[in-house]
Write a protein that holds these residues in place. Sequence first.
Motif, PDB file in Angstrom:
ATOM      1  N   ALA A  62       0.828  -1.197   0.000  1.00  0.00           N
ATOM      2  CA  ALA A  62       0.000   0.000   0.000  1.00  0.00           C
ATOM      3  C   ALA A  62       0.867   1.254   0.000  1.00  0.00           C
ATOM      4  O   ALA A  62       1.990   1.238   0.506  1.00  0.00           O
ATOM      5  CB  ALA A  62      -0.907   0.004   1.229  1.00  0.00           C
ATOM      6  N   PRO A  63       0.320   2.346  -0.527  1.00  0.00           N
ATOM      7  CA  PRO A  63       1.043   3.622  -0.442  1.00  0.00           C
ATOM      8  C   PRO A  63       0.943   4.189   0.971  1.00  0.00           C
ATOM      9  O   PRO A  63      -0.021   3.919   1.702  1.00  0.00           O
ATOM     10  CB  PRO A  63       0.311   4.511  -1.452  1.00  0.00           C
ATOM     11  N   SER A  64       1.923   4.968   1.360  1.00  0.00           N
ATOM     12  CA  SER A  64       1.926   5.547   2.704  1.00  0.00           C
ATOM     13  C   SER A  64       0.707   6.445   2.926  1.00  0.00           C
ATOM     14  O   SER A  64       0.182   6.512   4.040  1.00  0.00           O
ATOM     15  CB  SER A  64       3.222   6.303   2.968  1.00  0.00           C
ATOM     16  N   SER A  65       0.204   7.106   1.876  1.00  0.00           N
ATOM     17  CA  SER A  65      -0.981   7.960   2.031  1.00  0.00           C
ATOM     18  C   SER A  65      -2.201   7.146   2.458  1.00  0.00           C
ATOM     19  O   SER A  65      -2.999   7.594   3.286  1.00  0.00           O
ATOM     20  CB  SER A  65      -1.271   8.720   0.732  1.00  0.00           C
ATOM     21  N   MET A  66      -2.338   5.933   1.948  1.00  0.00           N
ATOM     22  CA  MET A  66      -3.447   5.065   2.348  1.00  0.00           C
ATOM     23  C   MET A  66      -3.286   4.628   3.801  1.00  0.00           C
ATOM     24  O   MET A  66      -4.251   4.637   4.574  1.00  0.00           O
ATOM     25  CB  MET A  66      -3.532   3.831   1.451  1.00  0.00           C
ATOM     26  N   LEU A  67      -2.077   4.258   4.171  1.00  0.00           N
ATOM     27  CA  LEU A  67      -1.830   3.814   5.541  1.00  0.00           C
ATOM     28  C   LEU A  67      -2.121   4.927   6.542  1.00  0.00           C
ATOM     29  O   LEU A  67      -2.723   4.686   7.587  1.00  0.00           O
ATOM     30  CB  LEU A  67      -0.395   3.302   5.683  1.00  0.00           C
ATOM     31  N   ARG A  68      -1.723   6.162   6.202  1.00  0.00           N
ATOM     32  CA  ARG A  68      -2.024   7.297   7.083  1.00  0.00           C
ATOM     33  C   ARG A  68      -3.535   7.511   7.202  1.00  0.00           C
ATOM     34  O   ARG A  68      -4.038   7.833   8.280  1.00  0.00           O
ATOM     35  CB  ARG A  68      -1.341   8.566   6.577  1.00  0.00           C
ATOM     36  N   GLU A  69      -4.273   7.329   6.112  1.00  0.00           N
ATOM     37  CA  GLU A  69      -5.736   7.488   6.150  1.00  0.00           C
ATOM     38  C   GLU A  69      -6.372   6.417   7.028  1.00  0.00           C
ATOM     39  O   GLU A  69      -7.290   6.699   7.797  1.00  0.00           O
ATOM     40  CB  GLU A  69      -6.320   7.435   4.734  1.00  0.00           C
ATOM     41  N   VAL A  70      -5.902   5.189   6.940  1.00  0.00           N
ATOM     42  CA  VAL A  70      -6.423   4.113   7.785  1.00  0.00           C
ATOM     43  C   VAL A  70      -6.184   4.453   9.249  1.00  0.00           C
ATOM     44  O   VAL A  70      -7.081   4.323  10.087  1.00  0.00           O
ATOM     45  CB  VAL A  70      -5.790   2.745   7.426  1.00  0.00           C
ATOM     46  N   ILE A  71      -4.984   4.910   9.562  1.00  0.00           N
ATOM     47  CA  ILE A  71      -4.649   5.286  10.941  1.00  0.00           C
ATOM     48  C   ILE A  71      -5.571   6.400  11.422  1.00  0.00           C
ATOM     49  O   ILE A  71      -6.075   6.362  12.549  1.00  0.00           O
ATOM     50  CB  ILE A  71      -3.160   5.699  11.037  1.00  0.00           C
ATOM     51  N   LYS A  72      -5.814   7.375  10.569  1.00  0.00           N
ATOM     52  CA  LYS A  72      -6.699   8.492  10.926  1.00  0.00           C
ATOM     53  C   LYS A  72      -8.117   8.002  11.190  1.00  0.00           C
ATOM     54  O   LYS A  72      -8.734   8.371  12.199  1.00  0.00           O
ATOM     55  CB  LYS A  72      -6.698   9.524   9.792  1.00  0.00           C
ATOM     56  N   VAL A  73      -8.644   7.146  10.315  1.00  0.00           N
ATOM     57  CA  VAL A  73     -10.000   6.614  10.473  1.00  0.00           C
ATOM     58  C   VAL A  73     -10.111   5.794  11.752  1.00  0.00           C
ATOM     59  O   VAL A  73     -11.143   5.799  12.422  1.00  0.00           O
ATOM     60  CB  VAL A  73     -10.408   5.780   9.228  1.00  0.00           C
ATOM     61  N   MET A  74      -9.041   5.123  12.129  1.00  0.00           N
ATOM     62  CA  MET A  74      -9.038   4.320  13.352  1.00  0.00           C
ATOM     63  C   MET A  74      -8.966   5.200  14.602  1.00  0.00           C
ATOM     64  O   MET A  74      -9.098   4.695  15.710  1.00  0.00           O
ATOM     65  CB  MET A  74      -7.859   3.342  13.332  1.00  0.00           C
ATOM     66  N   GLY A  75      -8.744   6.503  14.407  1.00  0.00           N
ATOM     67  CA  GLY A  75      -8.685   7.413  15.539  1.00  0.00           C
ATOM     68  C   GLY A  75      -7.351   7.415  16.253  1.00  0.00           C
ATOM     69  O   GLY A  75      -7.229   7.897  17.373  1.00  0.00           O
ATOM     70  N   GLU A  76      -6.342   6.879  15.608  1.00  0.00           N
ATOM     71  CA  GLU A  76      -5.004   6.804  16.205  1.00  0.00           C
ATOM     72  C   GLU A  76      -4.267   8.110  15.907  1.00  0.00           C
ATOM     73  O   GLU A  76      -4.123   8.495  14.749  1.00  0.00           O
ATOM     74  CB  GLU A  76      -4.249   5.609  15.605  1.00  0.00           C
ATOM     75  N   PRO A  77      -3.793   8.826  16.939  1.00  0.00           N
ATOM     76  CA  PRO A  77      -3.104  10.102  16.699  1.00  0.00           C
ATOM     77  C   PRO A  77      -1.685   9.944  16.138  1.00  0.00           C
ATOM     78  O   PRO A  77      -1.151  10.857  15.538  1.00  0.00           O
ATOM     79  CB  PRO A  77      -3.064  10.763  18.081  1.00  0.00           C
ATOM     80  N   ASP A  78      -1.084   8.775  16.331  1.00  0.00           N
ATOM     81  CA  ASP A  78       0.292   8.533  15.892  1.00  0.00           C
ATOM     82  C   ASP A  78       0.286   7.992  14.465  1.00  0.00           C
ATOM     83  O   ASP A  78      -0.146   6.872  14.217  1.00  0.00           O
ATOM     84  CB  ASP A  78       0.949   7.524  16.838  1.00  0.00           C
ATOM     85  N   SER A  79       0.753   8.790  13.506  1.00  0.00           N
ATOM     86  CA  SER A  79       0.843   8.312  12.124  1.00  0.00           C
ATOM     87  C   SER A  79       2.304   8.215  11.694  1.00  0.00           C
ATOM     88  O   SER A  79       2.644   8.440  10.538  1.00  0.00           O
ATOM     89  CB  SER A  79       0.058   9.229  11.181  1.00  0.00           C
ATOM     90  N   SER A  80       3.146   7.836  12.633  1.00  0.00           N
ATOM     91  CA  SER A  80       4.578   7.697  12.364  1.00  0.00           C
ATOM     92  C   SER A  80       4.848   6.509  11.437  1.00  0.00           C
ATOM     93  O   SER A  80       3.976   5.666  11.197  1.00  0.00           O
ATOM     94  CB  SER A  80       5.335   7.491  13.676  1.00  0.00           C
ATOM     95  N   MET A  81       6.066   6.470  10.949  1.00  0.00           N
ATOM     96  CA  MET A  81       6.503   5.364  10.105  1.00  0.00           C
ATOM     97  C   MET A  81       6.330   4.034  10.837  1.00  0.00           C
ATOM     98  O   MET A  81       5.867   3.053  10.264  1.00  0.00           O
ATOM     99  CB  MET A  81       7.978   5.566   9.742  1.00  0.00           C
ATOM    100  N   THR A  82       6.656   4.013  12.111  1.00  0.00           N
ATOM    101  CA  THR A  82       6.517   2.794  12.909  1.00  0.00           C
ATOM    102  C   THR A  82       5.064   2.342  12.953  1.00  0.00           C
ATOM    103  O   THR A  82       4.772   1.155  12.772  1.00  0.00           O
ATOM    104  CB  THR A  82       7.044   3.021  14.344  1.00  0.00           C
ATOM    105  N   MET A  83       4.150   3.281  13.158  1.00  0.00           N
ATOM    106  CA  MET A  83       2.726   2.944  13.214  1.00  0.00           C
ATOM    107  C   MET A  83       2.234   2.436  11.856  1.00  0.00           C
ATOM    108  O   MET A  83       1.466   1.480  11.790  1.00  0.00           O
ATOM    109  CB  MET A  83       1.905   4.155  13.669  1.00  0.00           C
ATOM    110  N   MET A  84       2.689   3.061  10.769  1.00  0.00           N
ATOM    111  CA  MET A  84       2.280   2.612   9.430  1.00  0.00           C
ATOM    112  C   MET A  84       2.762   1.194   9.175  1.00  0.00           C
ATOM    113  O   MET A  84       2.026   0.359   8.646  1.00  0.00           O
ATOM    114  CB  MET A  84       2.808   3.563   8.353  1.00  0.00           C
ATOM    115  N   LYS A  85       3.974   0.893   9.579  1.00  0.00           N
ATOM    116  CA  LYS A  85       4.519  -0.454   9.380  1.00  0.00           C
ATOM    117  C   LYS A  85       3.774  -1.471  10.243  1.00  0.00           C
ATOM    118  O   LYS A  85       3.491  -2.582   9.792  1.00  0.00           O
ATOM    119  CB  LYS A  85       6.018  -0.474   9.667  1.00  0.00           C
TER     120      LYS A  85
END
Length: 149
Positions: A62-85
């Motif tokens: 997946a692209p990083s932009s999609m991963l950041r959107e998933v994190i945002k929808v989940m309500g997670e404030p941390d969208s760091s590289m570690t969180m995306m991975k």
Amino acid sequence: MVNVEKLGVFLSSISAFFAQIDDEAVLIDTPYLNSNTNAVGYDYSGMIKISGPLEGCVYVSAPSSMLREVIKVMGEPDSSMTMMKDLLGEMANTISGNARTEFGADFIISPPKIIEGIPSIPYLPKDRQSYVTPFTWRGYKAVIGISVA
């Protein structure tokens, strides 16, 4: 190579993953065969090795932009590289873990390995092809690659 009809378990798993976090439907495109010497993917890939009666791997890319959107929808404030991975590893685990139900207890899955970029030859069985299935969620495109025989 696993029968094309068996791909449904992997595809329903990705739909189920997104259904847990959002009402937005996942659009699954048509699977196609792709040479592992020319892998398909995006910014990050979560790879799961498979062993037992079936061997190979399953990956979600997946692209990083999609991963950041998933994190945002989940309500997670941390969208760091570690969180995306971590998120991508969880997606890969969900897909392959659900497949274990279909293929049985002898279907052994490894912990996910997160790869920056598209999976390359060291990760994919070079003597096989992969079924690549593009999917879209909220306009973001990603793929599932399945190379199991």
